[in-house]
Design an enzyme around this catalytic site. Sequence first.
Site, mmCIF file in Angstrom:
data_model
loop_
_atom_site.group_PDB
_atom_site.id
_atom_site.type_symbol
_atom_site.label_atom_id
_atom_site.label_comp_id
_atom_site.label_asym_id
_atom_site.label_seq_id
_atom_site.Cartn_x
_atom_site.Cartn_y
_atom_site.Cartn_z
ATOM 1 N N SER A 9 0.836 -1.193 0.000
ATOM 2 C CA SER A 9 0.000 0.000 0.000
ATOM 3 C C SER A 9 0.875 1.248 0.000
ATOM 4 O O SER A 9 1.725 1.408 -0.873
ATOM 5 C CB SER A 9 -0.957 -0.044 1.200
ATOM 6 O OG SER A 9 -1.896 1.001 1.134
ATOM 7 N N HIS A 50 -8.140 1.385 -1.231
ATOM 8 C CA HIS A 50 -8.006 0.432 -2.340
ATOM 9 C C HIS A 50 -9.355 -0.109 -2.811
ATOM 10 O O HIS A 50 -9.486 -1.268 -3.191
ATOM 11 C CB HIS A 50 -7.053 -0.716 -1.964
ATOM 12 C CG HIS A 50 -5.733 -0.223 -1.479
ATOM 13 N ND1 HIS A 50 -4.848 0.424 -2.301
ATOM 14 C CD2 HIS A 50 -5.166 -0.242 -0.243
ATOM 15 C CE1 HIS A 50 -3.789 0.785 -1.594
ATOM 16 N NE2 HIS A 50 -3.966 0.404 -0.347
#
Length: 306
Positions: free
Chosen positions: A89, A192
């Site tokens: 991430s 996400h």
Amino acid sequence: MIIAAFPGQGSQTPGFLAPWLELDGVRERLAAYSDDAQVDLIAAGTEWDADRIRDTRVAQPLIVAASLISWSALLELAATRPAGVAGHSVGEVAALVAAGVLTPTEGMRLVGVRGRAMADAAALTQTGMNAVIGGDETAVLERLATLDLTPANYNGAGQIVAAGTLPALAELADTPVAGTRVIPLPVAGAFHTRFMEPAVEALRDAAAELSPADPELTLWTNSDGSTITSGRNALDLLVEQVASPVRWDRTMASFAEHGVTGIIEFAPAGTLTGLAKRGLRGTPAVAVKTPDDLAAAAALLKEAAA
């Protein structure tokens, strides 16, 4: 091959930066990073409580800054560096800096934009993320679909992170899939997923102003676990990743295909080494949580180079 792994949001804890400030030059570097990211990183990493550092605007620059500080400290201590890098991430920003795609200043400015844009997107709808550990993957994915939750992180080692609205996450926790544990994560949004699409444009605009170099080290993207040789492509993937799933499962599988012999996770460390110990059994993994862990990381590098 030793791989440097950089963690994502949720890995931060109150006060975790304090030991790093005892190293020469770190306070000055963090002050510069604070200016770049528009966050008081020294106060955030030493004084602020869990709620304040949970704020996406704070958490993302704080994590990347810690990763870069610990990465630089290892390079100063060791005679060599890891052969490959990957980030989970927001950890991909640190990975791009470590690989030479971005300068530290560019990375910290970009993660400041990323944190602010994602926080603004998260404020539009109350959302969050739960880790789902164990159980049958097909059954887990089917359950998420019925609740309109998104599998935002495929972490491997039997872990999927579900993201979506708070009522749906609560229902998942109240009636979990057989054989699973559901753990709420200390994050402030459904990262996400489609909920982050408003943040993509802001990050794309910021990235367009940069002139990334091609990576000096093997660089993985967690969009699909492949290796990237173009700096511009790496930056474009980082932008799109904001609203698309993290495929850390595929990244770890690619580590194995490339003959990984060890993993060093940089501060705030622990999450990715835990996944590696389950997903890459037998592969040595060092979590650099404090400066006291640097010696073990340097020893792993030395052993690999011998």
